[in-house]
Design a protein around this motif. Structure first.
Motif, PDB file in Angstrom:
ATOM      1  N   ILE B  67      61.996  27.702  66.671  1.00  0.00           N
ATOM      2  CA  ILE B  67      62.536  27.226  65.396  1.00  0.00           C
ATOM      3  C   ILE B  67      62.408  25.719  65.321  1.00  0.00           C
ATOM      4  N   GLY B  68      62.801  25.060  66.407  1.00  0.00           N
ATOM      5  CA  GLY B  68      62.662  23.611  66.462  1.00  0.00           C
ATOM      6  C   GLY B  68      61.203  23.198  66.312  1.00  0.00           C
ATOM      7  N   LEU B  69      60.326  23.942  66.963  1.00  0.00           N
ATOM      8  CA  LEU B  69      58.901  23.628  66.927  1.00  0.00           C
ATOM      9  C   LEU B  69      58.355  23.760  65.501  1.00  0.00           C
ATOM     10  N   ALA B  70      58.739  24.854  64.831  1.00  0.00           N
ATOM     11  CA  ALA B  70      58.253  25.089  63.474  1.00  0.00           C
ATOM     12  C   ALA B  70      58.740  23.995  62.528  1.00  0.00           C
ATOM     13  N   GLN B  71      60.028  23.645  62.683  1.00  0.00           N
ATOM     14  CA  GLN B  71      60.589  22.609  61.823  1.00  0.00           C
ATOM     15  C   GLN B  71      59.923  21.265  62.097  1.00  0.00           C
ATOM     16  N   PHE B  72      59.687  20.990  63.357  1.00  0.00           N
ATOM     17  CA  PHE B  72      59.072  19.731  63.760  1.00  0.00           C
ATOM     18  C   PHE B  72      57.656  19.613  63.178  1.00  0.00           C
ATOM     19  N   SER B  74      56.366  21.040  60.605  1.00  0.00           N
ATOM     20  CA  SER B  74      56.252  20.929  59.148  1.00  0.00           C
ATOM     21  C   SER B  74      56.885  19.654  58.612  1.00  0.00           C
ATOM     22  N   GLN B  75      58.014  19.229  59.207  1.00  0.00           N
ATOM     23  CA  GLN B  75      58.733  18.098  58.610  1.00  0.00           C
ATOM     24  C   GLN B  75      58.269  16.733  59.103  1.00  0.00           C
ATOM     25  N   GLN B  76      57.728  16.674  60.307  1.00  0.00           N
ATOM     26  CA  GLN B  76      57.428  15.359  60.884  1.00  0.00           C
ATOM     27  C   GLN B  76      55.954  14.998  60.810  1.00  0.00           C
ATOM     28  N   LYS B  77      55.184  15.788  60.095  1.00  0.00           N
ATOM     29  CA  LYS B  77      53.739  15.565  60.051  1.00  0.00           C
ATOM     30  C   LYS B  77      53.411  14.083  59.848  1.00  0.00           C
ATOM     31  N   GLY B  78      52.608  13.510  60.732  1.00  0.00           N
ATOM     32  CA  GLY B  78      52.184  12.131  60.573  1.00  0.00           C
ATOM     33  C   GLY B  78      53.223  11.095  60.959  1.00  0.00           C
ATOM     34  N   ASN B  79      54.409  11.514  61.403  1.00  0.00           N
ATOM     35  CA  ASN B  79      55.448  10.564  61.783  1.00  0.00           C
ATOM     36  C   ASN B  79      55.307  10.236  63.267  1.00  0.00           C
ATOM     37  N   ALA B  80      54.856   9.024  63.549  1.00  0.00           N
ATOM     38  CA  ALA B  80      54.567   8.650  64.932  1.00  0.00           C
ATOM     39  C   ALA B  80      55.836   8.392  65.736  1.00  0.00           C
ATOM     40  N   VAL B 101      53.940  29.144  64.154  1.00  0.00           N
ATOM     41  CA  VAL B 101      53.620  27.791  64.612  1.00  0.00           C
ATOM     42  C   VAL B 101      53.475  27.819  66.130  1.00  0.00           C
ATOM     43  N   THR B 102      52.375  27.291  66.650  1.00  0.00           N
ATOM     44  CA  THR B 102      52.172  27.286  68.099  1.00  0.00           C
ATOM     45  C   THR B 102      52.036  25.853  68.591  1.00  0.00           C
ATOM     46  N   LEU B 103      51.794  25.689  69.876  1.00  0.00           N
ATOM     47  CA  LEU B 103      51.644  24.346  70.429  1.00  0.00           C
ATOM     48  C   LEU B 103      50.385  23.662  69.900  1.00  0.00           C
ATOM     49  N   LYS B 104      49.475  24.451  69.303  1.00  0.00           N
ATOM     50  CA  LYS B 104      48.287  23.857  68.693  1.00  0.00           C
ATOM     51  C   LYS B 104      48.639  23.063  67.432  1.00  0.00           C
ATOM     52  N   ASP B 105      49.825  23.357  66.874  1.00  0.00           N
ATOM     53  CA  ASP B 105      50.225  22.696  65.631  1.00  0.00           C
ATOM     54  C   ASP B 105      50.977  21.404  65.861  1.00  0.00           C
ATOM     55  N   VAL B 106      51.154  20.999  67.126  1.00  0.00           N
ATOM     56  CA  VAL B 106      51.743  19.689  67.414  1.00  0.00           C
ATOM     57  C   VAL B 106      50.775  18.943  68.328  1.00  0.00           C
ATOM     58  N   THR B 107      51.155  17.717  68.706  1.00  0.00           N
ATOM     59  CA  THR B 107      50.274  16.902  69.547  1.00  0.00           C
ATOM     60  C   THR B 107      50.898  16.760  70.933  1.00  0.00           C
ATOM     61  N   PRO B 108      50.575  17.669  71.877  1.00  0.00           N
ATOM     62  CA  PRO B 108      51.154  17.534  73.220  1.00  0.00           C
ATOM     63  C   PRO B 108      50.772  16.187  73.838  1.00  0.00           C
ATOM     64  N   ILE B 109      51.749  15.481  74.373  1.00  0.00           N
ATOM     65  CA  ILE B 109      51.486  14.155  74.949  1.00  0.00           C
ATOM     66  C   ILE B 109      51.390  14.242  76.467  1.00  0.00           C
ATOM     67  N   ALA B 110      52.440  14.758  77.100  1.00  0.00           N
ATOM     68  CA  ALA B 110      52.410  14.785  78.558  1.00  0.00           C
ATOM     69  C   ALA B 110      53.384  15.789  79.117  1.00  0.00           C
ATOM     70  N   ARG B 111      53.034  16.336  80.280  1.00  0.00           N
ATOM     71  CA  ARG B 111      53.971  17.142  81.046  1.00  0.00           C
ATOM     72  C   ARG B 111      54.799  16.157  81.857  1.00  0.00           C
ATOM     73  N   LEU B 112      56.114  16.352  81.892  1.00  0.00           N
ATOM     74  CA  LEU B 112      56.965  15.379  82.558  1.00  0.00           C
ATOM     75  C   LEU B 112      57.554  15.892  83.861  1.00  0.00           C
ATOM     76  N   THR B 113      58.183  17.063  83.774  1.00  0.00           N
ATOM     77  CA  THR B 113      58.846  17.569  84.969  1.00  0.00           C
ATOM     78  C   THR B 113      58.415  19.003  85.212  1.00  0.00           C
ATOM     79  N   GLY B 114      58.637  19.470  86.408  1.00  0.00           N
ATOM     80  CA  GLY B 114      58.291  20.853  86.708  1.00  0.00           C
ATOM     81  C   GLY B 114      59.238  21.401  87.744  1.00  0.00           C
ATOM     82  N   GLU B 115      59.317  22.715  87.746  1.00  0.00           N
ATOM     83  CA  GLU B 115      60.155  23.345  88.748  1.00  0.00           C
ATOM     84  C   GLU B 115      59.501  24.658  89.148  1.00  0.00           C
ATOM     85  N   TYR B 116      59.520  24.969  90.432  1.00  0.00           N
ATOM     86  CA  TYR B 116      58.950  26.219  90.898  1.00  0.00           C
ATOM     87  C   TYR B 116      60.015  27.292  90.933  1.00  0.00           C
TER      88      TYR B 116
END
Lengths: 163, 314, 505
Positions: B67-72, B74-80, B101-116
């Motif tokens: 839900i957050g992703l979909a809203q992001f 559509s609403q933040q398009k072009g907002n740096a 809406v998938t991750l293709k619809d936003v601009t992934p910047i970086a992976r930050l943390t991970g956990e096994y």
């Protein structure tokens, strides 16, 4: 939560509103049946799957609908006091206005309108007074919560004027 | 007194110098969860390190972050100046919820943390090694109940992969979904289930105290200072990492994208962020640019495969 | 005894004037934010946590404890005075508390809530300090089947909030249960009753439903009375303080509430609200004034409020001893603890005694400051009722929507607020009780999930549900709670019950 229980007194006419409630309950039951029937019933290792509980609830709602209809015919529902429609419409209008304006006009203006229209519903007719009062009050609330406590409340033209 | 106090905070807030970019970070989850904590840590460190003067965190909870992703998107398009926190769980949620809406619809910047992921059993269990667990699973998959997080989440995926690698039909696993790591942990500690799967951090304290037995971890290599073998060493070809990332809005120009990436890189390399990673027990898995995008595509494809195997995605 | 030394040392540190001041600021801020309808303790703590970062570790820990208790307590004030509970755990408080406030007894209701919270907080915090390891062992014995039995018991007790009609009470409950089905089924990941609307996938937020049904429904209902409704509530009738009789009726309820709330709060899947339901039902069964229940019985405020606060302290048991955050509030607290270098877990008491005892001492001091702050404020809070209705209700709607927007600023959530507000209004008009809807929404998913988990683990063997001694005992109590009233009715006792019977056939 009720305003005194008035057992069936004079009328033996079916209570139309209560019949309507019965119809709504039956409709909800039907809706649950319809939606759940298209789910995959695969329950894994438990016989109680994702559909069992919704079906049970729908059956109970159907039973309650019949019971309600029965009481409606017997006139067993409590008498209702006359409701003033005007104030309700004012307040609902206020809530709807806030909902629609929130992201456009910002928190203070949208909620200020809600404030003024609610006061109007309770008999404060002077909108020229209550509207500015509401907006100023909401702006103060916005400053406290959005700026000091970092709660995210939508900003609009008014908020951007100051921050 | 309250006024005095509020006034102090106000004065403190105003005395902060102004910086160029004011970021808004969307945490697509409720306060308290991993994404929310990541977003709030980003907020703190960005302000501390002078990367941004004013950072707002906004919670848009719901449906595994979709839900957050979909809203992001559509609403933040072009907002740096808008960022969203996300992670591996989102990859699964997009598939199971059939999110448009998938991750293709936003601009992934970086992976930050991970956990096994870690596989554990109660200390009182007869199962001593991963091999014992696999044997039990092969004998009767239904008799081995696994406690973990929500259906279709990282934990569930890990169990599906383990079953598949062990040659057991993944649709036959008896996976008991709990709403959060906490509830699942209680069920494992109380010996209500056979085994448990969750992020290693959830189990760490219990493993050290000896109340849980750690059978294996899901990384490519052992976790430093932890004795348990990897799943690979146990003969199961499974590597799962529950990572968290930060993404920017869609429709950014190349310069805007570069500026955001630079800010995030500065953050990831900062002492403040390293300190946060240490106190929270998060592993640094910073990965950016094309390498990250390639890894993302690989993860999406693999996840779709296993969710189909488990039967959660048709 | 080492334990005691640590506690004493912690208390000495916490009782320094500067730390007392921080505690007071903490409870003040916590109460001020927590009092707003729709802003529960989780959001309060999340909002105010950064404020504590600016202090030294000792001071910030104590202010944090203050915020926590203030936020927990704040919700009951609006519940009692305005019938607008801001979170699920103070819904039950509104049932009797608001009736008392309308009869001019808001002062005693707030006092019994404050003192009850203090007593419960005190006992439960001491319990946390001394018997946490034992309690946690008990809590871990609870598996899915035991939880299922507990939920069955909770369902039986809901009937005590049904009001004067079984039909309407049951209807309310099943509407709540129906709403509870909406969203992703946790165990299989399938969407139910969401009709392709992504916002429905996570189901209906309990806070949204509670705020809508109570705050907005109530406002609409009062407004619809027009001029004929009660002109103005008489804020104070009789004494503003508790009378000797109030004390006599309250103290047992406080203790019972504490003993119900603390263990349930300590259970990883218990939940604060279930303790309040059980406490309310217990008080209703045991009271010598059954006729007052539903019209403002003080036990009905004292018990649940104590249970609520005791379970808040109970939540800290699994949090500190196992590192298990069992509620949203606890998850945020965990983040807070980490900030102070406190790593909750089984080794915490052994490796880091100073910090743990410092925290427990802070909780005790904060609990005390809450009482110090709130008793004098009761007179002021009661005056809330003398604000002219237009401004009072306009203000309630302002803050109710603020809480919802702050938690999730989506137009969609506000739409739900409006829709459920109208539903709450309509239900009031037709004499349907409101609380069972919210209770159904809370208990429904818990009961369903635990039942299905229990059956999945046993691979479909129903007998597991009764073969555990704890589950069997809980189910027996539930059966007795259902059957005993029937026997009493058969023997012609209990007029209310026979009236119910009359309307049933």
């Amino acid at each position: 939560m009720t305003k005194g229980h008035h057992p069936s007194t004079a009328t033996r006419r079916p209570d139309r509103a209560a019949l309507f409630i019965a119809a709504v309950l039956a409709a909800i039951a039907g809706l649950i049946f319809w939606d759940v029937s298209r789910l995959a019933g695969a329950a894994g290792y438990s016989q109680v799957g994702p559909t069992t509980v919704p079906y049970a609830i729908a059956c109970c709602l159907l039973g309650l609908a019949i019971w309600t209809a029965f009481e409606a015919f017997r006139g067993d529902f409590p008498e209702r006091e006359r409701q003033e429609v005007g104030p309700v419409i004012w307040i609902v209008a206020g809530l709807a206005a806030q909902m629609l304006l929130l992201n456009v006009a910002g928190f203070s203006i949208a909620t200020g309108i809600l404030f003024a229209l609610t006061a109007r519903g309770f008999g404060k007719r002077k909108l020229w007074f209550s509207l500015p009062l509401g907006i100023v009050l909401c702006f103060v609330v916005w400053v406290i919560f959005a700026k000091l406590l970092q709660l995210s409340l939508p900003a609009g033209p008014l908020e951007r004027l100051f921050f | 007194m309250k006024h005095f106090f509020l006034a102090t905070i106000l004065a403190g807030a105003m005395s902060l110098p102004a910086y160029a970019a004011d970021y808004t970070i969307i945490a697509p989850a409720n306060p308290g969860g991993g994404w929310d904590q990541t977003a709030r840590s980003l907020q703190t460190v960005m302000q501390q390190e002078g990367i941004s003067g004013n950072v707002q965190v906004q919670n848009v909870p719901g449906a595994g972050g979709t839900i957050g992703l979909a809203q992001f998107a559509s609403q933040q398009k072009g907002n740096a100046n808008a960022l969203i926190v996300g992670g591996y769980v989102m990859v699964g949620a997009i598939l199971t919820n059939k999110s448009p809406v998938t991750l293709k619809d936003v601009t992934p910047i970086a992976r930050l943390t991970g956990e096994y992921e870690a596989v554990v059993v109660p200390a009182s269990s007869d199962i001593k090694t991963m091999a014992d667990l696999v044997e039990a699973l092969k004998k009767d998959p239904g008799a081995v109940s696994w406690a973990g997080g929500s259906a279709g989440g990282t934990d569930h995926i890990a169990v599906g992969l383990i079953a598949k690698a062990a040659g057991v039909d993944p649709t036959k696993i008896n996976y008991i979904a709990y709403s959060g790591g906490g509830e699942a942990l209680a069920a494992i500690l109380g010996s209500q289930v056979t085994a448990g799967v969750s992020g290693y951090g959830e189990f760490e304290a219990q493993v050290k105290a000896g109340t849980l037995r750690l059978l294996a971890v899901s990384g490519p290599e052992r976790i430093a200072g932890v004795e348990a073998p990897t799943l690979k060493e146990s003969g199961l070809d499974v590597v799962v990492e529950n990572w968290r990332m930060v993404a920017a809005a869609p429709g950014l120009s190349d310069e805007q994208k570069a500026a955001v990436s630079a800010d995030i890189e500065k953050l990831a390399k900062s002492a403040g962020w390293q300190e946060v990673l240490k106190t929270k027990g998060w592993q640094d898995s910073y990965l950016a640019g094309d390498a990250f995008n390639a890894q993302l595509d690989k993860d999406v494809a693999a996840t779709e495969g296993v969710l189909k195997d488990i039967g959660l995605v048709k | 005894m080492a334990t005691f030394d640590f506690l004493l040392q912690g208390l000495l540190v916490a009782a320094q004037p500067m730390n007392l001041l921080y505690a007071l600021i903490g409870v003040t801020l916590g109460t001020a934010v927590g009092v707003l309808p729709g802003i529960g303790p989780a959001l309060t703590v999340a909002l105010l946590l950064p404020v504590t970062y600016r202090l030294d570790p000792g001071g910030s820990l104590i202010m944090f404890a203050g915020i926590y208790y203030g936020g927990m307590y704040g919700g009951s004030t609006t519940s009692i005075l305005l019938n607008t509970p801001g979170e699920s755990s103070s819904i039950v408080t509104a049932l009797e508390g608001n009736k008392m406030a309308r009869a001019g007894r808001g002062g005693p209701a707030l006092a019994t809530a404050a003192i009850g919270s203090f007593v419960a907080g005190l006992i439960a915090t001491l319990g946390l300090a001394f018997i946490a390891p034992y309690i946690v062992k008990l809590a871990l014995v609870f598996g899915p089947r035991e939880y299922f039995a507990l939920m069955v018991l909770a369902f039986v007790t809901v009937s005590s909030a049904f009001g004067d009609s079984t039909l309407r009470g049951l209807t309310s409950l099943f509407v709540g249960l129906g709403l509870a089905v909406i969203g992703i089924d946790q165990l299989t990941g399938q969407a139910r009753l969401s009709f392709g609307v992504p916002e429905l996938l996570d189901g209906i937020e309990v806070t949204t439903l509670a705020v809508a049904m109570f705050a907005i429904g109530e406002t609409l209902f009062i407004a619809a009375q027009g001029d004929k409704g009660p002109d103005k509530v008489e804020a104070v009738r009789g004494s503003i303080w508790m009378s000797a009789n109030d004390w006599a009726r309250s103290w047992k309820a406080w203790l019972r509430g504490t003993f119900i709330g603390f263990p349930i709060g300590a259970m990883p899947a218990g939940g604060a609200e279930i303790g309040t339901f059980l406490s309310y039902a217990t008080e209703k069964r045991l009271t010598k004034h059954p006729e007052e229940f539903g019209n403002g019985a003080i036990e009905g405020v004292a018990g649940p409020e104590a249970a609520n606060n005791a379970s808040a302290a109970g939540t800290l048991v699994p949090l500190l001893t196992l590192g298990l955050p069992t509620t949203a509030t606890a998850a945020i607290m965990l983040a807070g603890f980490q900030q102070y270098g406190l790593q909750p877990g089984p080794l915490l008491f052994a490796t880091n005694p100073q910090l743990v005892w410092g925290l427990i001492a802070s909780l005790l001091i904060a609990n005390f400051m809450l009482l110090v702050l709130n008793l004098p404020l009761i007179g002021l809070w009661v005056k809330l009722l003398t604000i002219p209705k237009p401004w009072l209700y306009a203000g309630i709607l302002l803050f109710a929507t603020l809480g919802t927007i702050g938690a999730n600023p989506s137009v969609y959530e506000l739409g739900m607020l409006l829709a459920f507000g109208l539903l709450g209004y309509a239900m009031r008009v037709f004499g349907y009780p409101i609380a069972p809807v919210v209770v159904g929404l809370i208990l429904g998913p818990l009961a369903e999930q635990q039942l299905r988990r229990a059956l999945a683990i046993s691979q479909g063997d129903y007998s597991v549900l009764i073969t555990s001694p704890i589950a069997a005992v809980l189910l027996l109590i539930a059966a007795a709670a259902l059957i005993v009233p029937l026997i009493l009715r058969a023997r012609g006792r209990g007029e209310v019950l026979s009236q119910l019977a009359a309307s049933e056939d």
